[in-house]
Design a protein around this motif. Structure first.
Motif, PDB file in Angstrom:
ATOM      1  N   LEU A 295       0.833  -1.198   0.000  1.00 54.11           N
ATOM      2  CA  LEU A 295       0.000   0.000   0.000  1.00 54.11           C
ATOM      3  C   LEU A 295       0.871   1.252   0.000  1.00 54.11           C
ATOM      4  CD1 LEU A 295      -2.828   1.254   0.193  1.00 54.11           C
ATOM      5  CD2 LEU A 295      -2.612   1.122   2.682  1.00 54.11           C
ATOM      6  N   ALA A 296       1.879   1.270   0.852  1.00 54.62           N
ATOM      7  CA  ALA A 296       2.765   2.436   0.923  1.00 54.62           C
ATOM      8  C   ALA A 296       3.488   2.657  -0.396  1.00 54.62           C
ATOM      9  CB  ALA A 296       3.757   2.267   2.069  1.00 54.62           C
ATOM     10  N   ALA A 297       3.931   1.567  -1.020  1.00 57.62           N
ATOM     11  CA  ALA A 297       4.644   1.698  -2.297  1.00 57.62           C
ATOM     12  C   ALA A 297       3.739   2.314  -3.365  1.00 57.62           C
ATOM     13  CB  ALA A 297       5.146   0.334  -2.745  1.00 57.62           C
ATOM     14  N   MET A 298       2.458   1.911  -3.378  1.00 55.99           N
ATOM     15  CA  MET A 298       1.532   2.471  -4.361  1.00 55.99           C
ATOM     16  C   MET A 298       1.291   3.958  -4.107  1.00 55.99           C
ATOM     17  SD  MET A 298      -2.421   1.427  -5.301  1.00 55.99           S
ATOM     18  CE  MET A 298      -3.153   2.248  -3.890  1.00 55.99           C
ATOM     19  N   LEU A 299       0.986   4.305  -2.855  1.00 51.33           N
ATOM     20  CA  LEU A 299       0.648   5.688  -2.536  1.00 51.33           C
ATOM     21  C   LEU A 299       1.853   6.612  -2.697  1.00 51.33           C
ATOM     22  CD1 LEU A 299      -1.657   5.219   0.604  1.00 51.33           C
ATOM     23  CD2 LEU A 299      -2.316   5.499  -1.786  1.00 51.33           C
ATOM     24  N   GLU A 300       3.022   6.146  -2.278  1.00 43.24           N
ATOM     25  CA  GLU A 300       4.219   6.980  -2.390  1.00 43.24           C
ATOM     26  C   GLU A 300       4.721   7.059  -3.833  1.00 43.24           C
ATOM     27  OE1 GLU A 300       6.934   5.274   0.413  1.00 43.24           O
ATOM     28  OE2 GLU A 300       5.646   5.762   2.136  1.00 43.24           O
ATOM     29  N   GLY A 301       4.246   6.158  -4.672  1.00 39.86           N
ATOM     30  CA  GLY A 301       4.656   6.160  -6.068  1.00 39.86           C
ATOM     31  C   GLY A 301       3.782   6.991  -6.984  1.00 39.86           C
ATOM     32  N   TYR A 302       2.666   7.517  -6.438  1.00 40.52           N
ATOM     33  CA  TYR A 302       1.776   8.333  -7.267  1.00 40.52           C
ATOM     34  C   TYR A 302       2.479   9.602  -7.743  1.00 40.52           C
ATOM     35  CZ  TYR A 302      -2.610   5.821  -6.201  1.00 40.52           C
ATOM     36  OH  TYR A 302      -3.619   4.901  -6.114  1.00 40.52           O
ATOM     37  N   LYS A 303       2.184  10.010  -8.967  1.00 39.50           N
ATOM     38  CA  LYS A 303       2.721  11.254  -9.517  1.00 39.50           C
ATOM     39  C   LYS A 303       1.695  12.388  -9.497  1.00 39.50           C
ATOM     40  CE  LYS A 303       6.024   8.936 -12.583  1.00 39.50           C
ATOM     41  NZ  LYS A 303       6.444   8.709 -13.985  1.00 39.50           N
ATOM     42  N   HIS A 304       0.419  12.048  -9.627  1.00 42.53           N
ATOM     43  CA  HIS A 304      -0.618  13.069  -9.728  1.00 42.53           C
ATOM     44  C   HIS A 304      -1.396  13.266  -8.433  1.00 42.53           C
ATOM     45  CE1 HIS A 304       0.147  13.411 -13.964  1.00 42.53           C
ATOM     46  NE2 HIS A 304      -0.089  12.130 -14.143  1.00 42.53           N
ATOM     47  N   PHE A 305      -1.226  12.371  -7.471  1.00 45.42           N
ATOM     48  CA  PHE A 305      -1.919  12.471  -6.189  1.00 45.42           C
ATOM     49  C   PHE A 305      -0.900  12.612  -5.074  1.00 45.42           C
ATOM     50  CE2 PHE A 305      -5.230  10.802  -8.789  1.00 45.42           C
ATOM     51  CZ  PHE A 305      -6.421  11.200  -8.210  1.00 45.42           C
ATOM     52  N   GLY A 306      -1.040  13.655  -4.262  1.00 53.83           N
ATOM     53  CA  GLY A 306      -0.177  13.847  -3.106  1.00 53.83           C
ATOM     54  C   GLY A 306      -0.820  13.280  -1.853  1.00 53.83           C
ATOM     55  N   LEU A 307       0.001  13.007  -0.849  1.00 52.80           N
ATOM     56  CA  LEU A 307      -0.487  12.530   0.440  1.00 52.80           C
ATOM     57  C   LEU A 307      -0.821  13.750   1.297  1.00 52.80           C
ATOM     58  CD1 LEU A 307       2.140   9.709   1.114  1.00 52.80           C
ATOM     59  CD2 LEU A 307      -0.303   9.362   0.735  1.00 52.80           C
ATOM     60  N   GLY A 308      -2.090  13.961   1.593  1.00 54.55           N
ATOM     61  CA  GLY A 308      -2.483  15.142   2.354  1.00 54.55           C
ATOM     62  C   GLY A 308      -3.893  15.011   2.886  1.00 54.55           C
ATOM     63  N   PHE A 309      -4.152  15.662   4.040  1.00 54.15           N
ATOM     64  CA  PHE A 309      -5.410  15.477   4.759  1.00 54.15           C
ATOM     65  C   PHE A 309      -6.549  16.360   4.270  1.00 54.15           C
ATOM     66  CE2 PHE A 309      -2.694  13.440   7.933  1.00 54.15           C
ATOM     67  CZ  PHE A 309      -3.460  12.327   8.225  1.00 54.15           C
ATOM     68  N   SER A 310      -6.289  17.490   3.692  1.00 51.38           N
ATOM     69  CA  SER A 310      -7.376  18.363   3.303  1.00 51.38           C
ATOM     70  C   SER A 310      -7.935  17.938   1.951  1.00 51.38           C
ATOM     71  CB  SER A 310      -6.899  19.819   3.246  1.00 51.38           C
ATOM     72  OG  SER A 310      -7.996  20.704   3.159  1.00 51.38           O
ATOM     73  N   GLY A 313      -9.125  21.728  -2.807  1.00 55.48           N
ATOM     74  CA  GLY A 313      -8.240  22.671  -3.469  1.00 55.48           C
ATOM     75  C   GLY A 313      -7.965  22.268  -4.901  1.00 55.48           C
ATOM     76  N   TYR A 314      -6.916  22.872  -5.465  1.00 58.30           N
ATOM     77  CA  TYR A 314      -6.603  22.620  -6.870  1.00 58.30           C
ATOM     78  C   TYR A 314      -5.813  21.332  -7.066  1.00 58.30           C
ATOM     79  CZ  TYR A 314      -2.106  24.474  -5.368  1.00 58.30           C
ATOM     80  OH  TYR A 314      -0.938  24.682  -4.688  1.00 58.30           O
ATOM     81  N   GLU A 315      -5.275  20.767  -5.969  1.00 59.26           N
ATOM     82  CA  GLU A 315      -4.400  19.594  -6.070  1.00 59.26           C
ATOM     83  C   GLU A 315      -5.195  18.319  -5.771  1.00 59.26           C
ATOM     84  OE1 GLU A 315      -4.911  20.427  -1.878  1.00 59.26           O
ATOM     85  OE2 GLU A 315      -4.650  21.661  -3.650  1.00 59.26           O
ATOM     86  N   SER A 316      -4.796  17.214  -6.395  1.00 55.93           N
ATOM     87  CA  SER A 316      -5.421  15.921  -6.125  1.00 55.93           C
ATOM     88  C   SER A 316      -4.699  15.258  -4.960  1.00 55.93           C
ATOM     89  CB  SER A 316      -5.353  15.032  -7.364  1.00 55.93           C
ATOM     90  OG  SER A 316      -6.129  15.587  -8.404  1.00 55.93           O
ATOM     91  N   LEU A 317      -5.472  14.651  -4.056  1.00 57.54           N
ATOM     92  CA  LEU A 317      -4.925  14.095  -2.817  1.00 57.54           C
ATOM     93  C   LEU A 317      -5.445  12.689  -2.578  1.00 57.54           C
ATOM     94  CD1 LEU A 317      -5.482  17.210  -0.510  1.00 57.54           C
ATOM     95  CD2 LEU A 317      -3.301  16.456  -1.482  1.00 57.54           C
ATOM     96  N   VAL A 318      -4.692  11.950  -1.775  1.00 57.77           N
ATOM     97  CA  VAL A 318      -5.122  10.621  -1.340  1.00 57.77           C
ATOM     98  C   VAL A 318      -4.568  10.371   0.059  1.00 57.77           C
ATOM     99  CG1 VAL A 318      -3.128   9.436  -2.378  1.00 57.77           C
ATOM    100  CG2 VAL A 318      -5.261   8.169  -1.961  1.00 57.77           C
ATOM    101  N   ILE A 319      -5.328   9.667   0.889  1.00 59.15           N
ATOM    102  CA  ILE A 319      -4.829   9.225   2.197  1.00 59.15           C
ATOM    103  C   ILE A 319      -5.351   7.819   2.482  1.00 59.15           C
ATOM    104  CG2 ILE A 319      -4.521  11.477   3.305  1.00 59.15           C
ATOM    105  CD1 ILE A 319      -7.290  11.046   4.621  1.00 59.15           C
ATOM    106  N   PRO A 320      -4.562   7.006   3.200  1.00 56.23           N
ATOM    107  CA  PRO A 320      -5.096   5.765   3.758  1.00 56.23           C
ATOM    108  C   PRO A 320      -5.892   6.119   5.012  1.00 56.23           C
ATOM    109  CG  PRO A 320      -2.782   6.000   4.345  1.00 56.23           C
ATOM    110  CD  PRO A 320      -3.134   7.189   3.488  1.00 56.23           C
TER     111      PRO A 320
END
Length: 342
Positions: A295-310, A313-320
């Protein structure tokens, strides 16, 4: 000027001694100035209501109604799928104030909710869709019960931004917005708003806000107002893109379930279609079982989705989300890890 002035002011000068105390004249800058009033008016034009109280964050907007409407010895009813920090507030600070919280299943029926109401129950607190897991309430049915039993009702309506769902048309007394999200829209503002259905509730909210000492800076209010000007256009794109991505994820072999009420196979789709006119860009995904390292490898490997809680906004985000999911009235069971995409 097409925009209101941004007045950075604490002190207001009055011309008469008689104006200093006991009048409706504004005497201090904490309540805000022209830009705050313009933002408040714009929010009411979108969502309705009799008045708006601006506060420094979305969480402050969630907690202030409890302070305003509850006292020691009271009891509140809160959805089991509520925003995590709201639940934390109920379990810690509200409990220390002597107010008891009962959590109820997000998909509870009206009769079952009625059974939970006590003589000292003061507030019904909803959030639809539910935070992280995206259940939809039958809001009107629940508020009908609350109103019949003398309870006030509040809803965290941040997901719809006040555009896709109109709480006051469904019997809700207080609508809560985290303006940090879609209204500001650019990941640079922290602010919340509480919209009240009538002047009496609004007066309680306003007085409590003054007693606590909440204030919103004019620069933050200006940025939220500026974001609000383009919110409807941005929401349409958030909605369309999220549905496209959610539908694609539903076809993936790694995915067990997509949690998005606008998708036809959602268990709450009929309620969403009846009560909402659109959807936000926020939804959940349950993966099939995998290791934490995968799971960490997939999430940390994303280019268009950042890891963030909010979100919003204009940015795409994902969190476990599994560390955040708390349940007491229900049991959260999922085949694999839960993710939230914005």
């Amino acid at each position: 000027a097409v925009n209101p002035p941004v007045q950075r002011v604490s002190t207001l000068l009055l011309s008469k001694v008689s104006e200093l105390y006991g009048t409706e004249i504004q005497t201090y800058g904490l309540e805000g100035m022209a830009v705050h009033r313009t933002l408040e008016q714009a929010l009411m034009e979108i969502e309705g209501g009799a008045a708006v109280q601006l506060v420094p964050s979305g969480l402050a907007a969630c907690t202030l109604p409890f302070f305003a409407l509850c006292k020691s010895g009271d009891h509140v009813l809160v959805s089991d799928s509520v925003y995590g920090p709201t639940r934390r507030f109920c379990d810690r600070l509200l409990k220390n104030m002597g107010v008891e919280t009962t959590y109820f299943a997000p998909r509870i029926e009206a009769a079952a909710l009625a059974d939970l109401i006590r003589a000292n129950t003061k507030l019904l607190f909803l959030e639809s869709p539910g935070s992280l897991t995206f259940e939809i309430h039958d809001t009107k049915a629940l508020t009908d019960v609350a109103r019949a039993r003398g309870l006030k009702s509040a809803i965290d309506n941040t997901w719809s931004a006040g555009v896709f769902f109109k709480p006051f048309e469904h019997g809700v007394d207080i609508s809560i917005q985290a303006l940090t999200k879609y209204q500001a829209g650019h990941a640079d503002v922290l602010m919340g708003a509480i919209l009240s259905a009538d002047k009496a509730i609004a007066a309680q909210i306003k007085q409590t806000s003054k007693d606590i000492g909440f204030g919103v800076s004019p620069d933050e209010a200006y940025l939220a107002l500026r974001g609000l000007r383009t919110m409807h256009i941005r929401l349409k794109q958030h909605d369309a893109t999220a549905r496209e991505v959610a539908a694609w994820l539903a076809t993936r072999p790694e995915v067990a379930q997509v949690l998005h009420p606008a998708l036809p196979n959602s268990p709450d789709h009929a309620l969403w279609k009846r009560d909402f006119t659109g959807a936000a860009g926020l939804f959940g995904v349950v993966l099939k079982p995998c290791s934490e390292a995968q799971l960490a490898a997939m999430l940390e490997g994303y280019k268009h989705f950042g890891l963030g809680f909010s979100w919003g906004g204009y940015e795409s985000l994902v969190i476990p989300c599994d560390p955040q999911v708390k349940r007491s009235a229900t049991t959260w069971t999922a085949e694999g890890p839960l993710l939230r995409y914005s």
